[in-house]
Structure formats: structure tokens, C-alpha cells
Design an enzyme around this catalytic site. Structure first.
Site, PDB file in Angstrom:
ATOM      1  CB  CYS A   1      18.946  -4.923   3.659  1.00 47.66           C
ATOM      2  SG  CYS A   1      19.695  -4.850   2.013  1.00 47.66           S
TER       3      CYS A   1
ATOM      4  CE1 TYR B   1      -5.880   2.692  -3.985  1.00 52.04           C
ATOM      5  CE2 TYR B   1      -8.255   2.737  -3.603  1.00 52.04           C
ATOM      6  CZ  TYR B   1      -6.985   2.317  -3.238  1.00 52.04           C
ATOM      7  OH  TYR B   1      -6.828   1.528  -2.122  1.00 52.04           O
TER       8      TYR B   1
ATOM      9  CG  ASP C   1      -3.176  -4.338   2.008  1.00 49.72           C
ATOM     10  OD1 ASP C   1      -4.378  -4.340   2.350  1.00 49.72           O
ATOM     11  OD2 ASP C   1      -2.349  -3.513   2.444  1.00 49.72           O
TER      12      ASP C   1
ATOM     13  CB  CYS D   1      -0.912  -0.005   1.219  1.00 45.00           C
ATOM     14  SG  CYS D   1      -1.899   1.493   1.396  1.00 45.00           S
TER      15      CYS D   1
ATOM     16  CE1 TYR E   1      -2.513  -2.660  -1.865  1.00 48.87           C
ATOM     17  CE2 TYR E   1      -3.833  -4.589  -2.388  1.00 48.87           C
ATOM     18  CZ  TYR E   1      -3.748  -3.279  -1.990  1.00 48.87           C
ATOM     19  OH  TYR E   1      -4.892  -2.565  -1.733  1.00 48.87           O
TER      20      TYR E   1
ATOM     21  CB  CYS F   1       0.375   1.873   7.612  1.00 51.52           C
ATOM     22  SG  CYS F   1       1.998   1.434   6.939  1.00 51.52           S
TER      23      CYS F   1
ATOM     24  CD  GLU G   1      -2.099   0.773  -3.903  1.00 48.36           C
ATOM     25  OE1 GLU G   1      -1.511   1.206  -2.896  1.00 48.36           O
ATOM     26  OE2 GLU G   1      -3.274   0.385  -3.890  1.00 48.36           O
TER      27      GLU G   1
END
Length: 233
Positions: free
Chosen positions: A210, A86, A133, A55, A138, A201, A98
């Protein structure tokens, strides 16, 4: 219901995509956080990176907080439909992801440092989803604008893939593709979490660090886990 979900998890063929439109979708004039034109010219010396990692509300917030980033925008990329809405992207019939467009000053933040935010900010092993999601919009993706970006993205993917599998995760499913057309999302989606701090979120990372500049060749040198730099753990 299962059939509809399956279609949303499968990329459409170009001839199956929605037709879209010639006109651009209206968006915000100004960045809500930086107070600069959202669609302004790229400042001299700055570069652009484009990432898809779930998202775009949460993704954009991650990047506008990075020192050296001077502009961000939520939008759509990686698909076929020109100037999608959208609602159209969410059908899975445009092929778009997205994404967030990140304008950054490489004298203050490197592309490799942005890749670190990318990898650590989501789970790149989930295919066409992030958490709850689900859908092609996504998917995890890096959309490069130069050969230097492509090389850095490929190297970090190879190295981080090893680190993730060391921790029991599956293989990375991130697509690394040339940056094509970027379509700005509607005004409501721009800097959404700055306007709505308690808003939704749905992304989260794996908890696997990383290192900046990670590459497969460096990773393969660390055959003994006790010899790896402390920042790996």
C-alpha cells in the site's frame, strides 16, 4: 457451539451489551518499551491514531517499531460497555474491538504512513476475524480523531480496495468511524510481545503493498498494470 460462535461474530445491540462498570480497569503505569507513562499527557505537537486489525498484541508491536511513534497502548474501542475487561470483550457482548492507540509525532511520521502499516499488517477483507481469531473484537477498524484523518482513511481504503481486488481478494470490510471512548487494556496485555517475545501473534498481511498517500483517484489513473509504480507490486 455453532450458535455461540454466530453470536460472537455479530455485533450486539446497545441494549444487549454487558453493563460494565464506572471504575477504570487497572493497567500498567509505564510503557515497557518507551519507558514513558502509559496514560501520560499527549506530548505537544503529537497526535493520536487508533487502529483495530486483529489481536492487539501483534498490532501494538508493529506500531511501537515505527520511527516517530512515541507511545502505544492496547485497549478496547468501538463498543458500548464502559470499562470492559478482556474476558468481557472476548464474549462478543460488549461490541468492543481490540485496538491499539498510537501517539505519534507528525513531523517524523505521517498519518498516511501509519495507514500503510495498518493496511499491510493484516487482511482487511475478513470481516469479524483475523486468521484463526474469530469474533467481533478482531474486526478491522480505523477510528479517526479529525476530519483530516477521516479523509486520509477513506481515500486509502478506496485505493487499497482496488489493489486488493486486483490480486484476487474480496472487498475490504474495515469500519471507519469517529474515535469514541478508548479503554486501556489490563497491564498483562500492554506491550505483551516485548515482555514475551515468543508469544502468540495471529495476524499477517496479504502481501499487497500500500503506497503512502494512496487514493482512489490516483489508483484509477493506472489503467495499465505495467504503468503502475514498482512499489505497488
Amino acid at each position: 457451539m455453532f450458535s455461540a460462535l454466530t453470536k460472537k461474530l455479530t455485533m450486539p445491540m446497545p441494549d444487549e451489551a454487558l453493563p460494565g462498570r464506572a471504575e477504570e480497569i487497572p493497567t500498567a503505569e509505564e510503557h515497557f518499551v518507551f519507558h514513558v507513562p502509559l496514560k501520560g499527557d499527549i506530548p505537544e505537537g503529537c497526535e493520536v491514531a487508533v487502529f483495530g486489525m486483529g489481536c492487539f498484541w501483534g498490532v501494538e508491536r508493529m506500531f511501537w517499531q515505527v520511527p516517530g511513534v512515541v507511545n502505544t497502548a492496547a485497549g478496547y474501542a468501538g463498543g458500548y460497555t464502559p470499562n470492559p475487561t478482556y474476558e468481557e470483550v472476548c464474549t462478543g457482548k460488549t461490541g468492543h474491538n481490540e485496538v491499539v492507540r498510537v501517539v505519534y509525532d507528525p513531523s517524523k511520521v505521517s498519518y498516511e504512513a501509519l495507514l500503510k502499516v495498518f493496511w499491510e499488517g493484516h487482511d482487511p477483507t475478513q470481516g469479524m476475524r483475523q486468521g484463526n481469531d474469530r469474533g467481533t473484537q478482531y474486526r478491522s477498524g480505523i477510528y479517526y480523531s479529525s476530519e483530516a484523518q477521516r479523509a486520509a482513511a477513506d481515500a486509502s481504503l478506496a485505493g487499497y480496495n482496488v489493489l486488493l481486488q486486483d490480486k484476487g481478494f474480496g472487498a475490504i470490510t474495515t469500519e471507519v468511524l469517529p474515535a469514541g471512548a478508548f479503554y486501556f487494556a489490563e497491564a498483562d496485555h500492554q506491550q505483551y510481545l516485548a515482555k514475551n517475545p515468543a508469544g502468540y501473534c495471529g495476524i499477517s498481511g496479504t502481501g499487497v503493498s500500500c503506497p503512502v498517500g494512496l487514493s482512489m483517484s490516483r489508483q484509477m489513473q493506472w489503467t495499465d498494470p505495467t504503468e503502475r509504480p514498482a512499489s505497488q507490486e
